[in-house]
Design a protein around this motif. Structure first.
Motif, PDB file in Angstrom:
ATOM      1  N   MET A 124       7.044   0.377  11.620  1.00 27.81           N
ATOM      2  CA  MET A 124       6.360  -0.741  10.866  1.00 27.81           C
ATOM      3  C   MET A 124       5.446   0.009   9.879  1.00 27.81           C
ATOM      4  N   VAL A 125       4.885   1.187  10.091  1.00 23.22           N
ATOM      5  CA  VAL A 125       4.034   1.698   8.995  1.00 23.22           C
ATOM      6  C   VAL A 125       4.773   2.507   8.208  1.00 23.22           C
ATOM      7  N   VAL A 126       5.741   3.033   8.389  1.00 26.31           N
ATOM      8  CA  VAL A 126       6.569   3.734   7.391  1.00 26.31           C
ATOM      9  C   VAL A 126       7.225   2.505   6.185  1.00 26.31           C
ATOM     10  N   GLY A 127       7.417   1.286   6.859  1.00 23.28           N
ATOM     11  CA  GLY A 127       8.157   0.061   6.039  1.00 23.28           C
ATOM     12  C   GLY A 127       7.148  -0.342   5.283  1.00 23.28           C
ATOM     13  N   LEU A 128       5.772  -0.296   5.697  1.00 26.09           N
ATOM     14  CA  LEU A 128       4.695  -0.962   4.821  1.00 26.09           C
ATOM     15  C   LEU A 128       4.411  -0.048   3.573  1.00 26.09           C
ATOM     16  N   LEU A 129       4.319   1.277   3.801  1.00 22.91           N
ATOM     17  CA  LEU A 129       3.844   2.300   2.819  1.00 22.91           C
ATOM     18  C   LEU A 129       5.289   2.372   1.988  1.00 22.91           C
ATOM     19  N   GLY A 130       6.588   2.325   2.546  1.00 27.84           N
ATOM     20  CA  GLY A 130       7.554   2.743   1.706  1.00 27.84           C
ATOM     21  C   GLY A 130       7.722   1.513   0.657  1.00 27.84           C
ATOM     22  N   ILE A 131       7.488   0.122   0.954  1.00 25.37           N
ATOM     23  CA  ILE A 131       7.788  -0.922   0.287  1.00 25.37           C
ATOM     24  C   ILE A 131       6.636  -0.770  -0.795  1.00 25.37           C
ATOM     25  N   LEU A 132       5.162  -0.472  -0.798  1.00 23.40           N
ATOM     26  CA  LEU A 132       4.368  -0.366  -1.734  1.00 23.40           C
ATOM     27  C   LEU A 132       4.715   0.824  -2.695  1.00 23.40           C
ATOM     28  N   LYS A 133       5.216   2.058  -2.126  1.00 21.02           N
ATOM     29  CA  LYS A 133       5.568   3.057  -2.831  1.00 21.02           C
ATOM     30  C   LYS A 133       6.589   2.741  -4.024  1.00 21.02           C
ATOM     31  N   SER A 134       7.353   1.681  -3.526  1.00 18.66           N
ATOM     32  CA  SER A 134       8.845   1.523  -4.262  1.00 18.66           C
ATOM     33  C   SER A 134       8.439   0.557  -5.469  1.00 18.66           C
ATOM     34  N   GLY A 135       7.165   0.255  -5.476  1.00 17.69           N
ATOM     35  CA  GLY A 135       6.634  -0.604  -6.593  1.00 17.69           C
ATOM     36  C   GLY A 135       6.888  -2.132  -6.367  1.00 17.69           C
ATOM     37  N   ALA A 136       7.309  -2.684  -5.026  1.00 17.44           N
ATOM     38  CA  ALA A 136       7.255  -3.756  -4.672  1.00 17.44           C
ATOM     39  C   ALA A 136       6.082  -4.431  -3.790  1.00 17.44           C
TER      40      ALA A 136
ATOM     41  N   PHE B  74      -4.666  -1.037   9.131  1.00 16.21           N
ATOM     42  CA  PHE B  74      -3.520  -0.025   8.621  1.00 16.21           C
ATOM     43  C   PHE B  74      -4.186   0.935   7.695  1.00 16.21           C
ATOM     44  N   PHE B  75      -4.544   0.094   6.492  1.00 12.29           N
ATOM     45  CA  PHE B  75      -4.877   1.075   5.610  1.00 12.29           C
ATOM     46  C   PHE B  75      -6.361   1.790   5.368  1.00 12.29           C
ATOM     47  N   TRP B  76      -7.234   1.013   6.072  1.00  7.74           N
ATOM     48  CA  TRP B  76      -8.567   1.759   6.243  1.00  7.74           C
ATOM     49  C   TRP B  76      -8.681   3.098   6.753  1.00  7.74           C
ATOM     50  N   THR B  77      -7.851   3.012   7.848  1.00  7.76           N
ATOM     51  CA  THR B  77      -7.443   4.087   8.626  1.00  7.76           C
ATOM     52  C   THR B  77      -6.827   5.195   8.024  1.00  7.76           C
ATOM     53  N   LEU B  78      -5.726   4.900   7.433  1.00 14.40           N
ATOM     54  CA  LEU B  78      -4.703   5.947   6.835  1.00 14.40           C
ATOM     55  C   LEU B  78      -5.598   6.476   5.468  1.00 14.40           C
ATOM     56  N   LEU B  79      -6.449   5.629   4.816  1.00 16.88           N
ATOM     57  CA  LEU B  79      -6.956   6.226   3.504  1.00 16.88           C
ATOM     58  C   LEU B  79      -8.232   7.182   3.936  1.00 16.88           C
ATOM     59  N   ASN B  80      -8.660   7.353   5.106  1.00 18.11           N
ATOM     60  CA  ASN B  80      -9.615   8.403   5.458  1.00 18.11           C
ATOM     61  C   ASN B  80      -9.534   9.340   6.630  1.00 18.11           C
ATOM     62  N   GLY B  81      -8.196   9.366   6.676  1.00 18.90           N
ATOM     63  CA  GLY B  81      -7.733  10.578   7.475  1.00 18.90           C
ATOM     64  C   GLY B  81      -7.873  10.494   8.986  1.00 18.90           C
ATOM     65  N   ALA B  82      -7.991   9.264   9.534  1.00 22.48           N
ATOM     66  CA  ALA B  82      -8.202   8.947  10.993  1.00 22.48           C
ATOM     67  C   ALA B  82      -6.604   8.696  11.446  1.00 22.48           C
ATOM     68  N   ARG B  83      -6.712   8.455  12.784  1.00 20.67           N
ATOM     69  CA  ARG B  83      -5.314   8.161  13.411  1.00 20.67           C
ATOM     70  C   ARG B  83      -5.197   6.786  13.759  1.00 20.67           C
ATOM     71  N   LEU B  84      -4.130   6.199  13.352  1.00 18.07           N
ATOM     72  CA  LEU B  84      -3.698   4.955  13.779  1.00 18.07           C
ATOM     73  C   LEU B  84      -2.889   4.738  14.967  1.00 18.07           C
ATOM     74  N   VAL B  85      -3.188   4.049  15.831  1.00 21.44           N
ATOM     75  CA  VAL B  85      -2.648   3.857  17.307  1.00 21.44           C
ATOM     76  C   VAL B  85      -1.959   2.582  17.370  1.00 21.44           C
ATOM     77  N   MET B  86      -0.810   2.420  17.332  1.00 14.86           N
ATOM     78  CA  MET B  86       0.005   1.274  17.350  1.00 14.86           C
ATOM     79  C   MET B  86       0.117   0.707  18.855  1.00 14.86           C
ATOM     80  N   ALA B  87      -0.591  -0.452  19.253  1.00 16.14           N
ATOM     81  CA  ALA B  87      -0.344  -1.085  20.421  1.00 16.14           C
ATOM     82  C   ALA B  87       1.234  -1.524  20.775  1.00 16.14           C
ATOM     83  N   ARG B  88       1.501  -1.428  21.862  1.00 13.10           N
ATOM     84  CA  ARG B  88       2.649  -1.822  22.315  1.00 13.10           C
ATOM     85  C   ARG B  88       3.074  -3.067  22.256  1.00 13.10           C
ATOM     86  N   PRO B  89       4.216  -3.548  21.665  1.00 11.89           N
ATOM     87  CA  PRO B  89       4.552  -4.975  21.576  1.00 11.89           C
ATOM     88  C   PRO B  89       4.134  -5.826  22.731  1.00 11.89           C
ATOM     89  N   GLY B  90       3.420  -6.698  22.861  1.00 10.85           N
ATOM     90  CA  GLY B  90       3.027  -7.784  24.004  1.00 10.85           C
ATOM     91  C   GLY B  90       1.748  -7.245  24.815  1.00 10.85           C
TER      92      GLY B  90
END
Length: 264
Positions: free
Chosen positions: A94-106, A248-264
């Motif tokens: 999910m995180v790879v996807g969001l950043l990849g889309i932004l980086k692609s220009g879309a 997502f982005f407040w964490t990743l712009l400040n060097g902290a760790r994003l912990v993804m909760a398990r679905p459900g």
């Protein structure tokens, strides 16, 4: 109003001007953080994790893949303000996807895989998404995406390109380097994402947000809520709701760790 109160209401309460990088793009600020802490853990899901350098490299590979997609006439599908749909469960992908889309220009359009098929189909058609990112185990549960992009007026006719974020072939042989704005043509006035309303008063409506508005918020937050590189932020809000954006982005712009909760 007395002059003093009028001055307070019109000017005192609105004295909010502050310098911030108005021309910056969200992913550019992330790339700056990657340079500062490349070996720090950026995102964690259960027993899996990616460092800032690894996350950046994989998102770059996805961005290059997206930029290589063409329509039947040979024109690029992914350009500034193009909408790329992403239908995934909480995961590293999910995180790879969001950043990849932004980086692609879309701009990304989050689609919750738990939505009914007719809502997913409506969002894809209304957004005019020509590309859909998803995961292998979700692919068969999605509507026939080849059909949903054909509007009654034919304006969105064509096939949706589906890429699987958990398939190594999506990233294979793609460069790991950053893509500069001179290549994408992006500015801070271009779309970063389109999030759809619940539709409780009718059909869901896509709300379009530009990079500069998100950057404004993300630059304000550290002043109000301090964050250290040792902090961990739980990502538990569905990414179809706007609260998820700062998780997502407040964490990743400040060097902290994003912990993804398990679905459900």
């Amino acid at each position: 109003l007395p002059q003093a109160e009028r001055e307070q209401v019109l000017r005192g309460f609105n004295d909010t001007a502050v310098a911030y990088p108005k021309e910056a793009l969200i992913h550019e600020l992330f790339e700056q953080q990657v340079k500062r802490t490349p070996e720090a853990v950026a995102v964690q899901y259960e027993d899996e994790q990616l460092t800032y350098a690894q996350l950046n490299a994989q998102a770059n590979q996805l961005a290059h893949r997206l930029r290589g997609l063409k329509d039947e006439a040979g024109a690029a599908l992914v350009v500034p303000d193009a909408r790329v749909a992403i239908c995934v469960e909480r995961s590293l992908e999910m995180v790879v996807g969001l950043l990849g889309i932004l980086k692609s220009g879309a701009a990304y359009v989050p689609v919750d895989p738990e939505y009914p098929q007719d809502r997913i189909a409506y969002v894809l058609q209304d957004a005019g998404a020509k590309v859909l990112l998803t995961q292998g185990h979700l692919r068969d549960g999605l509507p026939a995406v080849e059909a949903v992009v054909s509007g009654s007026d034919g304006s969105n006719s064509g096939t949706v390109h589906v890429l699987l974020l958990d398939d190594e072939s999506t990233y294979a042989d793609e460069p790991e380097g950053n893509i500069g704005r001179q290549e994408t043509g992006q500015t801070s006035g271009n779309l970063a994402y389109v999030i759809y309303t619940s539709g409780s008063t009718g059909l869901p409506k896509g709300v379009m947000n530009e990079h500069r508005g998100v950057v404004n918020r993300l630059c304000w937050m550290p002043q109000e809520i301090g964050m250290q590189a040792s902090d961990r932020v739980l990502q538990k809000t569905a990414f179809g709701f706007d609260v998820s954006v700062w998780e997502f982005f407040w964490t990743l712009l400040n060097g902290a760790r994003l912990v993804m909760a398990r679905p459900g």
